[in-house]
Design a protein around this motif. Sequence first.
Motif, PDB file in Angstrom:
ATOM      1  N   VAL A   1       2.585 -27.838   1.719  1.00 46.14           N
ATOM      2  CA  VAL A   1       2.146 -27.606   0.341  1.00 46.14           C
ATOM      3  C   VAL A   1       0.893 -26.735   0.303  1.00 46.14           C
ATOM      4  CG1 VAL A   1       1.188 -28.728  -1.723  1.00 46.14           C
ATOM      5  CG2 VAL A   1       3.201 -29.696  -0.593  1.00 46.14           C
ATOM      6  N   LEU A   2      -0.062 -27.007   1.191  1.00 46.64           N
ATOM      7  CA  LEU A   2      -1.308 -26.241   1.194  1.00 46.64           C
ATOM      8  C   LEU A   2      -1.075 -24.794   1.656  1.00 46.64           C
ATOM      9  CD1 LEU A   2      -3.938 -28.832   2.504  1.00 46.64           C
ATOM     10  CD2 LEU A   2      -3.529 -28.059   0.165  1.00 46.64           C
ATOM     11  N   VAL A   3      -0.194 -24.596   2.618  1.00 52.00           N
ATOM     12  CA  VAL A   3       0.121 -23.229   3.052  1.00 52.00           C
ATOM     13  C   VAL A   3       0.667 -22.422   1.877  1.00 52.00           C
ATOM     14  CG1 VAL A   3       1.714 -21.843   4.437  1.00 52.00           C
ATOM     15  CG2 VAL A   3       0.473 -23.735   5.496  1.00 52.00           C
ATOM     16  N   GLN A   4       1.579 -23.029   1.090  1.00 49.84           N
ATOM     17  CA  GLN A   4       2.143 -22.345  -0.079  1.00 49.84           C
ATOM     18  C   GLN A   4       1.056 -22.054  -1.112  1.00 49.84           C
ATOM     19  OE1 GLN A   4       5.225 -25.035  -1.317  1.00 49.84           O
ATOM     20  NE2 GLN A   4       6.709 -24.307   0.196  1.00 49.84           N
ATOM     21  N   LEU A   5       0.145 -23.002  -1.299  1.00 52.13           N
ATOM     22  CA  LEU A   5      -0.950 -22.829  -2.261  1.00 52.13           C
ATOM     23  C   LEU A   5      -1.797 -21.607  -1.906  1.00 52.13           C
ATOM     24  CD1 LEU A   5      -2.740 -23.889  -4.640  1.00 52.13           C
ATOM     25  CD2 LEU A   5      -3.979 -25.242  -2.909  1.00 52.13           C
ATOM     26  N   PHE A   6      -2.162 -21.496  -0.644  1.00 55.92           N
ATOM     27  CA  PHE A   6      -3.015 -20.378  -0.219  1.00 55.92           C
ATOM     28  C   PHE A   6      -2.264 -19.044  -0.234  1.00 55.92           C
ATOM     29  CE2 PHE A   6      -5.515 -23.841   1.858  1.00 55.92           C
ATOM     30  CZ  PHE A   6      -6.683 -23.616   1.156  1.00 55.92           C
ATOM     31  N   GLU A   7      -1.003 -19.073   0.171  1.00 57.07           N
ATOM     32  CA  GLU A   7      -0.239 -17.837   0.207  1.00 57.07           C
ATOM     33  C   GLU A   7      -0.020 -17.273  -1.192  1.00 57.07           C
ATOM     34  OE1 GLU A   7       3.259 -18.703   2.490  1.00 57.07           O
ATOM     35  OE2 GLU A   7       2.238 -18.297   4.408  1.00 57.07           O
TER      36      GLU A   7
ATOM     37  N   GLU B   1      -2.198 -17.292  -3.371  1.00 55.61           N
ATOM     38  CA  GLU B   1      -3.475 -16.643  -3.661  1.00 55.61           C
ATOM     39  C   GLU B   1      -3.720 -15.429  -2.758  1.00 55.61           C
ATOM     40  OE1 GLU B   1      -6.188 -17.376  -5.885  1.00 55.61           O
ATOM     41  OE2 GLU B   1      -4.499 -18.362  -6.901  1.00 55.61           O
ATOM     42  N   GLY B   2      -2.719 -15.107  -1.924  1.00 59.86           N
ATOM     43  CA  GLY B   2      -2.865 -13.963  -1.032  1.00 59.86           C
ATOM     44  C   GLY B   2      -3.700 -14.253   0.195  1.00 59.86           C
ATOM     45  N   ILE B   3      -3.856 -15.540   0.526  1.00 59.74           N
ATOM     46  CA  ILE B   3      -4.650 -15.938   1.698  1.00 59.74           C
ATOM     47  C   ILE B   3      -3.700 -16.429   2.787  1.00 59.74           C
ATOM     48  CG2 ILE B   3      -6.432 -17.495   2.565  1.00 59.74           C
ATOM     49  CD1 ILE B   3      -7.506 -17.668  -0.303  1.00 59.74           C
ATOM     50  N   LYS B   4      -3.812 -15.861   3.976  1.00 64.31           N
ATOM     51  CA  LYS B   4      -2.960 -16.298   5.087  1.00 64.31           C
ATOM     52  C   LYS B   4      -3.330 -17.720   5.510  1.00 64.31           C
ATOM     53  CE  LYS B   4      -3.909 -12.652   7.596  1.00 64.31           C
ATOM     54  NZ  LYS B   4      -3.917 -11.660   8.701  1.00 64.31           N
ATOM     55  N   ALA B   5      -2.316 -18.528   5.762  1.00 59.93           N
ATOM     56  CA  ALA B   5      -2.572 -19.922   6.147  1.00 59.93           C
ATOM     57  C   ALA B   5      -1.504 -20.393   7.122  1.00 59.93           C
ATOM     58  CB  ALA B   5      -2.587 -20.821   4.912  1.00 59.93           C
ATOM     59  N   ILE B   6      -1.890 -21.341   7.974  1.00 58.49           N
ATOM     60  CA  ILE B   6      -0.967 -21.950   8.926  1.00 58.49           C
ATOM     61  C   ILE B   6      -1.322 -23.429   9.038  1.00 58.49           C
ATOM     62  CG2 ILE B   6      -2.438 -21.398  10.915  1.00 58.49           C
ATOM     63  CD1 ILE B   6       0.143 -21.034  12.551  1.00 58.49           C
ATOM     64  N   ALA B   7      -0.312 -24.267   9.233  1.00 56.40           N
ATOM     65  CA  ALA B   7      -0.545 -25.715   9.305  1.00 56.40           C
ATOM     66  C   ALA B   7      -0.085 -26.257  10.644  1.00 56.40           C
ATOM     67  CB  ALA B   7       0.185 -26.417   8.163  1.00 56.40           C
ATOM     68  N   THR B   8      -0.765 -27.314  11.103  1.00 53.81           N
ATOM     69  CA  THR B   8      -0.380 -27.997  12.343  1.00 53.81           C
ATOM     70  C   THR B   8      -0.547 -29.498  12.167  1.00 53.81           C
ATOM     71  OG1 THR B   8      -0.818 -28.225  14.713  1.00 53.81           O
ATOM     72  CG2 THR B   8      -2.702 -27.740  13.308  1.00 53.81           C
ATOM     73  N   THR B   9       0.308 -30.259  12.858  1.00 55.07           N
ATOM     74  CA  THR B   9       0.186 -31.727  12.860  1.00 55.07           C
ATOM     75  C   THR B   9      -0.392 -32.232  14.180  1.00 55.07           C
ATOM     76  OG1 THR B   9       2.466 -31.910  13.660  1.00 55.07           O
ATOM     77  CG2 THR B   9       2.120 -31.995  11.268  1.00 55.07           C
ATOM     78  N   ALA B  10      -0.877 -31.294  15.027  1.00 57.06           N
ATOM     79  CA  ALA B  10      -1.380 -31.659  16.359  1.00 57.06           C
ATOM     80  C   ALA B  10      -2.867 -31.326  16.475  1.00 57.06           C
ATOM     81  CB  ALA B  10      -0.579 -30.929  17.434  1.00 57.06           C
TER      82      ALA B  10
END
Length: 455
Positions: A24-30, A32-41
């Motif tokens: 959800v947060l990756v989609q939120l930032f993208e 806004e034109g901000i690159k984002a990546i998520a990890t669970t580790a």
Amino acid sequence: MEHLANLDSYSVLIVDDESAIGTVLVQLFELEGIKAIATTAPTQVAVNIHPHWAGVIISDMAMPQLDGLSLFLQIKQIDKDLPFILLTGFADIYMAVNAVKRGVYDFLEKPFNNEHLLDVTKRALEKRQLTLENRALKKALDAHQAPGPRILGVSPSITKMRTIIDKVINAPADVLLEGETGTGKELVARYLHDHSLRAQANFVAINCGAIPENLIESELFGAEAGAYTGIDKLRIGKFEYANGGTLFLDEIESTPMSLQVKLLRVLEDRQVERLGSNKPIKLNIRVIAATKVDLSALCRQGLFREDLFYRLALVTLTIPALRERREDIQLLFLHFARIASARYHMALVPLNPEQSTQLTAHSWPGNVRELRNLAERYVLLGADTAFGIELNQESVRASMSLSQRVEFFEKLLIEDALANNNGSIKLTMEQLSLPRKTLYDKMQKFALDRKHFLS
């Protein structure tokens, strides 16, 4: 947040053991034109972060593998200025407040407002951008103020070259320098050496075009006593003498074809054998070769070995001609003029607008070397004489007789030799191959005083 247009290369790393939140947060930032990546580790985050990483971290506080505060403390050991944002539940508020006191950029209580999260993150990204830009600026200033050779200039070509140099300065890779005569190939080679981890070892320069073909092999590789007629004691070669440091091979295109295969073998095996010996000597050196011609064209003509060219050209730096970096001309002129002013103990008179225009408009066939000579004569002889000599040489020569032209160039050569050797009569004699009395007579004839050339 107008600065965000400059943040294209920056990103947000989201660390949360619940993959749905990260998505959800990756989609939120993208959006806004901000690159984002998520990890669970969270345990894998620190190994991928370095002091130059362009981004910020958003981490959940309560995670079973590694809690957010512990992750922050790991990141702080890598880069204490990297913005770290915590997402906390109500029960973690006290811990989050303490985390801020220890350096966490900010914390947001769940459930958080998306607009507030975006605002905090954008401010954190701008802070990161400012931090990295300030570090780069400080590094550039330190390099300009450090002792030893400096590569001055603000033109795009010089800025790009310095960037490449910074990337390879400590890499165990040989370098090929390409550039016209007078562009400063040896200065770049010395910069690579003096600002690298090899700085405490020898920098050894050899001009491959200035050594007789029958001597260049012993000059490079060395020779045992009795290896050939005329050598009665051990001779240490340039490769061996440069061990641990840097060997600069200028005018590499002049290397005889018969020697090129031996040179290639040394570069590949990193060991050398003296003439008359079968014992290999291990080498830990960087080789920097320089050429003023197109080596690939020589390869096509069969005048230079293609395998040696590719071995040397692993890292190639093209040094631009001065006419291709006109925005640097006045900066370089002032730099050389200040050095000459201190050397000759003479005042530095500022250039007038007409002289500045002449500097920029001149074609500079002799490149930086020609500009340096002009700056020194400007300080020594004054603007009218120096600019008349350097920038209008064709008209000056046209009005001279043959004997006057000979004297004109003779004086320039002696001046250059005295300047290059800091007024040393002995070294000037050796450079010009002149007897002491002859040099003194010519200096008296041209009213040259060695004291004016002392460092």
